[in-house]
Motif scaffolding. Structure first.
Motif, short mmCIF file in Angstrom:
data_model
loop_
_atom_site.label_atom_id
_atom_site.label_comp_id
_atom_site.label_asym_id
_atom_site.label_seq_id
_atom_site.Cartn_x
_atom_site.Cartn_y
_atom_site.Cartn_z
N LYS A 179 -3.39 13.68 9.29
CA LYS A 179 -2.02 13.57 9.76
C LYS A 179 -1.14 12.89 8.72
O LYS A 179 -1.56 11.94 8.07
CB LYS A 179 -1.96 12.74 11.06
CG LYS A 179 -2.39 13.47 12.30
CD LYS A 179 -1.33 14.46 12.77
CE LYS A 179 -1.70 15.08 14.11
NZ LYS A 179 -0.69 16.04 14.57
N GLY A 180 0.08 13.37 8.59
CA GLY A 180 1.10 12.66 7.84
C GLY A 180 1.29 13.12 6.40
O GLY A 180 0.37 13.64 5.76
N LEU A 181 2.51 12.90 5.92
CA LEU A 181 2.86 13.08 4.52
C LEU A 181 3.54 11.80 4.05
O LEU A 181 4.23 11.14 4.84
CB LEU A 181 3.81 14.27 4.33
CG LEU A 181 3.25 15.66 4.56
CD1 LEU A 181 4.36 16.71 4.44
CD2 LEU A 181 2.13 15.97 3.57
N PRO A 182 3.37 11.42 2.80
CA PRO A 182 3.94 10.16 2.33
C PRO A 182 5.44 10.24 2.07
O PRO A 182 5.92 11.17 1.41
CB PRO A 182 3.17 9.89 1.02
CG PRO A 182 2.78 11.26 0.54
CD PRO A 182 2.54 12.08 1.77
N LEU A 183 6.19 9.30 2.62
CA LEU A 183 7.58 9.14 2.23
C LEU A 183 7.59 8.57 0.82
O LEU A 183 7.10 7.48 0.59
CB LEU A 183 8.27 8.17 3.18
CG LEU A 183 8.85 8.74 4.48
CD1 LEU A 183 9.22 7.61 5.42
CD2 LEU A 183 10.05 9.62 4.19
N PRO A 188 13.35 0.28 9.31
CA PRO A 188 12.19 0.06 8.44
C PRO A 188 11.44 1.36 8.15
O PRO A 188 11.20 2.17 9.05
CB PRO A 188 11.32 -0.90 9.26
CG PRO A 188 12.25 -1.54 10.23
CD PRO A 188 13.28 -0.50 10.55
N ARG A 189 11.10 1.55 6.89
CA ARG A 189 10.33 2.72 6.48
C ARG A 189 9.23 2.27 5.52
O ARG A 189 9.45 1.40 4.68
CB ARG A 189 11.21 3.77 5.79
CG ARG A 189 12.31 4.34 6.67
CD ARG A 189 13.09 5.40 5.92
NE ARG A 189 14.26 5.86 6.66
CZ ARG A 189 14.26 6.81 7.58
NH1 ARG A 189 13.11 7.39 7.90
NH2 ARG A 189 15.37 7.17 8.19
N ASN A 190 8.08 2.89 5.64
CA ASN A 190 6.95 2.60 4.77
C ASN A 190 6.89 3.66 3.67
O ASN A 190 6.67 4.83 3.95
CB ASN A 190 5.64 2.59 5.58
CG ASN A 190 4.47 2.07 4.77
OD1 ASN A 190 3.42 2.69 4.71
ND2 ASN A 190 4.63 0.92 4.14
N ILE A 191 7.13 3.24 2.43
CA ILE A 191 7.17 4.14 1.29
C ILE A 191 5.85 4.06 0.53
O ILE A 191 5.29 2.97 0.34
CB ILE A 191 8.33 3.79 0.34
CG1 ILE A 191 9.66 3.74 1.11
CG2 ILE A 191 8.41 4.78 -0.81
CD1 ILE A 191 10.07 5.04 1.73
N ALA A 217 1.99 1.04 -1.68
CA ALA A 217 2.82 1.05 -0.48
C ALA A 217 3.78 -0.14 -0.47
O ALA A 217 3.42 -1.24 -0.89
CB ALA A 217 1.94 1.03 0.77
N PHE A 218 5.00 0.08 0.01
CA PHE A 218 5.96 -1.00 0.20
C PHE A 218 6.95 -0.57 1.28
O PHE A 218 7.07 0.62 1.60
CB PHE A 218 6.68 -1.36 -1.10
CG PHE A 218 7.43 -0.21 -1.73
CD1 PHE A 218 8.77 -0.01 -1.48
CD2 PHE A 218 6.77 0.65 -2.61
CE1 PHE A 218 9.45 1.05 -2.07
CE2 PHE A 218 7.44 1.71 -3.20
CZ PHE A 218 8.79 1.91 -2.94
#
Length: 295
Positions: A145-149, A31-34, A23-24
């Motif tokens: 919940k969620g999908l990774p950017l 701001p986005r968490n990739i 993660a970064f």
């Protein structure tokens, strides 16, 4: 080659396990968490995408423009202008635009709902199981919940997910003038009341069927004549101008990369899609003088 063969053996045997993510954070501009998968897992993501994209793409509506071949932001903008022209009857009548945005889109995708949608389209349980492993590999901190950017598969999966909403809009709400780009979407109409009545139906479907919420601060109903901010441009009946925040960021980036002509050419290409002759001249001047001047 040894790694590829090992991956193949795991897939054939059904023992494939998705690895962890790195993660970064980035600012693009917010701001986005990739989350970046390992090379081994990304290889699988590309293989899945190549097989699944042609199958699902033909089920999507024509006016879904995000992460699709032959689509993109510029095609979406051209379609918006075309719709506005038709709704306003060649800009002789008022064109109303309902603009919406989904709160925390990628983080809010319900994995169980997504899997049910995928299973309704794909009969091969092995493929469904493999997709399920990729989806379940991401832990957002909220169960299921969620999908990774950062995953190539995520781009396709969110389109599969939101296609349920697209079909609802077209076949149940029977909206003719509708455009969606990822989690941004607009409805155009000559009647403001029609848009006002449509909004709660859309919100209920998103909440009850897809477990998504509209961002309350990013819902607007306005006339095209007053300017509609969509996909980084503010659209008016006879022209469109770059959003102010985008313009400022562009000029700062140009000033910081005066040695990189690719940055210049990219921005000049972007500006060619709107009414931005003055901005194009400013970009050229920054690269000629190295000075940004007053923003």
């Amino acid at each position: 080659m040894d790694n590829i063969l090992a991956l193949n053996r795991d897939l054939v045997a059904g023992t494939y396990v998705h690895g962890p993510y790195r993660a970064f954070n980035i600012s693009d501009p917010k701001p986005r968490n990739i989350h970046k998968a390992t090379v081994r897992d990304r290889l699988l993501h590309h293989a899945l995408y190549r097989k699944l994209y042609p199958f699902f793409d033909r089920t999507f509506i024509a006016d879904s423009y995000s992460c699709r071949n032959g689509k993109g932001t510029h095609h979406a903008m051209n379609r918006f202008r075309s719709f506005a022209y038709k709704v306003s009857r060649n800009h002789t009548h008022t064109c109303w635009v309902l603009k919406c945005d989904i709160r925390k889109f990628f983080a809010s995708i319900d994995q169980e709902t997504l899997m049910r949608i995928i299973a309704s389209h794909i009969r091969d349980k092995r493929i469904v199981d493999l997709i399920g492993r990729v989806i379940a590999s991401f832990d957002s901190g909220v169960p299921s919940k969620g999908l990774p950017l950062g995953n190539l598969t995520s781009q396709l999966l969110v389109n599969i997910y939101m296609n349920e909403f697209d079909q609802f809009v077209k076949h149940h709400l029977r909206v003719r003038y509708y455009i969606r780009y990822a989690d941004d979407f607009v409805f155009l109409s000559h009647d403001r009341r029609e848009l006002t009545e449509m909004l709660p139906h859309a919100a209920v479907f998103l909440r009850e069927t897809l477990k998504l919420e509209l961002h309350p601060n990013k819902i607007s109903i306005s006339t095209l004549a007053s300017g509609v901010d969509f996909l980084g441009w503010v659209h008016f009946p006879d022209h469109c101008v770059l959003r102010t925040t985008t313009k400022r960021r562009m000029l700062r980036n140009c000033a910081a990369h005066t040695e990189n002509k690719h940055v210049r050419d990219s921005y000049l290409g972007l500006l060619s899609h709107g009414n931005a002759h003055t901005l194009q001249a400013r970009v050229r001047r920054i690269y000629a003088t190295g000075s940004i001047g007053a923003i």
